[in-house]
Write an enzyme that holds these catalytic residues in place. Structure first.
Site, short mmCIF file in Angstrom:
data_model
loop_
_atom_site.label_atom_id
_atom_site.label_comp_id
_atom_site.label_asym_id
_atom_site.label_seq_id
_atom_site.Cartn_x
_atom_site.Cartn_y
_atom_site.Cartn_z
N HIS A 120 -3.91 -4.66 -0.41
CA HIS A 120 -3.58 -5.27 0.88
C HIS A 120 -3.67 -6.79 0.75
CE1 HIS A 120 -3.50 -1.70 3.52
NE2 HIS A 120 -4.31 -1.20 2.62
N CYS A 150 0.85 -1.20 0.00
CA CYS A 150 0.00 0.00 0.00
C CYS A 150 0.89 1.26 0.00
CB CYS A 150 -0.97 -0.03 1.17
SG CYS A 150 -2.36 1.13 0.98
N GLU A 203 -2.92 -9.01 2.82
CA GLU A 203 -3.38 -9.60 4.09
C GLU A 203 -4.90 -9.50 4.26
OE1 GLU A 203 -2.77 -5.25 5.18
OE2 GLU A 203 -1.97 -6.71 3.75
#
Length: 210
Positions: free
Chosen positions: A188, A80, A190
């Site tokens: 992202h 990011c 994750e």
């Protein structure tokens, strides 16, 4: 495998740390260069504004450390804002110089494309289109979409460094970039479900073969 998550005060550290641990990594979250030196690879997260992040990196002298990381050809992943910091400059808030590991400039979405208004920030799930496969990304992915949350994106990039992009209202948004041992992911991983896990896992496998 030991991954060093660089803590310079501007990152969603917990979610990244937990994602790496679920993939079997030993994770250290720190700003201590000696501890980071013990890691097999490094991850640069980021949430917030570009100028504030570069200021924090300078104050902690981690910007100089990151230059040595690149010079040493050590694996580094920016996520990011962490990816955006790897570019030459940004127009966010005030013009600010970045680390310059990738060619290009970070600019704000205008909100208008071909006379059509679109939402800013770019928030939600978008399909990734792969253009160039680095050595660590060999197989077909189990899913197509990843999760983005950002108002600024990389422009004027070197197309040879582009791995994958997302189309957002007709704009080609760089999603993954790679240059030698340095990789960036604008989304992202994750928070990106099966594809995010897959991409992190493949990157880690690439680190293991270095």
């Amino acid at each position: 495998m030991k991954i060093g998550v660089i803590d310079y005060g501007m990152g969603n550290l917990f979610s990244v740390e937990q994602a790496l641990k679920r993939l079997g990594c030993d994770v250290v979250v720190t700003a201590d260069e000696n501890e980071l030196d013990t890691a097999d690879a490094l991850l640069l997260p980021g949430v917030g504004a570009f100028p504030d992040a570069m200021k924090r990196l300078a104050e902690t002298k981690l910007d100089r450390y990151l230059y040595t990381v690149k010079e040493g050809n050590r694996p580094l992943l920016g996520i990011c804002l962490g990816m955006q910091l790897l570019f030459e400059k940004s127009e966010e808030v005030v013009p600010t110089k970045g680390l310059g590991f990738f060619k290009g400039s970070i600019k704000r979405f205008s909100g208008i494309s071909e006379d059509q208004v679109y939402r800013v920030p770019h928030m939600g799930w978008n399909e990734l289109a792969v253009t160039n496969r680095p050595t660590w990304l060999k197989d077909e992915a189990p899913a197509k979409h990843v999760y983005f949350v950002h108002s600024f994106y990389a422009t004027e990039i070197d197309e040879t460094e582009l791995v994958a992009y997302a189309d957002y209202s007709g704009i080609q948004v760089p999603g993954i970039v790679a240059n030698g041992s340095v990789t960036g992911m604008q989304f992202h991983p994750e928070k990106s479900g099966a594809l995010g896990v897959y991409l992190l896992e493949q990157w880690l496998k690439g680190v293991a073969t270095c």
